[in-house]
Enzyme design. Sequence first.
Site, PDB file in Angstrom:
ATOM      1  N   SER A   1       0.813  -1.220   0.000  1.00 53.23           N
ATOM      2  CA  SER A   1       0.000   0.000   0.000  1.00 53.23           C
ATOM      3  C   SER A   1       0.844   1.267   0.000  1.00 53.23           C
ATOM      4  O   SER A   1       0.332   2.345   0.271  1.00 53.23           O
ATOM      5  CB  SER A   1      -0.925   0.000   1.224  1.00 53.23           C
ATOM      6  N   SER A   2       2.126   1.185  -0.342  1.00 53.55           N
ATOM      7  CA  SER A   2       3.021   2.341  -0.235  1.00 53.55           C
ATOM      8  C   SER A   2       2.706   3.462  -1.223  1.00 53.55           C
ATOM      9  O   SER A   2       3.169   4.587  -1.041  1.00 53.55           O
ATOM     10  CB  SER A   2       4.478   1.901  -0.427  1.00 53.55           C
ATOM     11  N   MET A   3       1.909   3.160  -2.279  1.00 54.01           N
ATOM     12  CA  MET A   3       1.578   4.192  -3.263  1.00 54.01           C
ATOM     13  C   MET A   3       0.093   4.561  -3.255  1.00 54.01           C
ATOM     14  O   MET A   3      -0.394   5.212  -4.171  1.00 54.01           O
ATOM     15  CB  MET A   3       2.006   3.740  -4.655  1.00 54.01           C
TER      16      MET A   3
END
Length: 223
Positions: A37-39
Amino acid sequence: MLNFKKLVLNNKGFIAFMLGMLLFRSAVADWYVVPTSSMYPTLLIGDRVVADRLAYDVKLPFSDVILKHNADPVRGDIVTFSSPADGVRLVKRLVAVPGDVVEMRDDKLIINGQPLSYQAVATKVELTPEYVGQQLVFNENLLGKNHQIIQMPERQAIRSFGPVVVPEGQYLMLGDNRDNSADSRYIGFVKRELITGQVKRVLFSLDSGDYYLPRMNRIASGV
């Protein structure tokens, strides 16, 4: 040995196809499954994106050796690259180019002495799944390019650094999910030869939280 030769002869079309696909993915375009979910909210877990390997450089297939420069990466590009820490392929937003002076104060960027503009977003967007803390969404204006970011004020993260000067031939990468991303704050600057492609579009997306059903609104969507 005879059986092996016979196997190759009987399947030479398939073998040639597979070799061609490997060459194409290594030199022209590759696809990448977004695993984290880093982006968020730009790229979601389960997105299948295409990385244009010719966007910036022509490379010797299966290597990081640059044969020809096509264009320079610019601020705001979403790129795939090999992590300088462990070689794992990552996807992040390129926020600073060689020579930029970059500073972050309380999750807000300052580039070449100019503070970026941040405006709160009231409309509903895709938030980080399974995170129970507060999530704030902002429009970040990256020197003329707008995109959305998420901040998590209750989560432990590096929210301030610098100022630092981006070295020649290197770039600074950050995740749009600003407090939930292992990016240049943790792995350092990224050399140009480690950049493997530019991402402009999501091919399709499967929602692991909903029986891997396709997210219809993300088919062939731009980023």
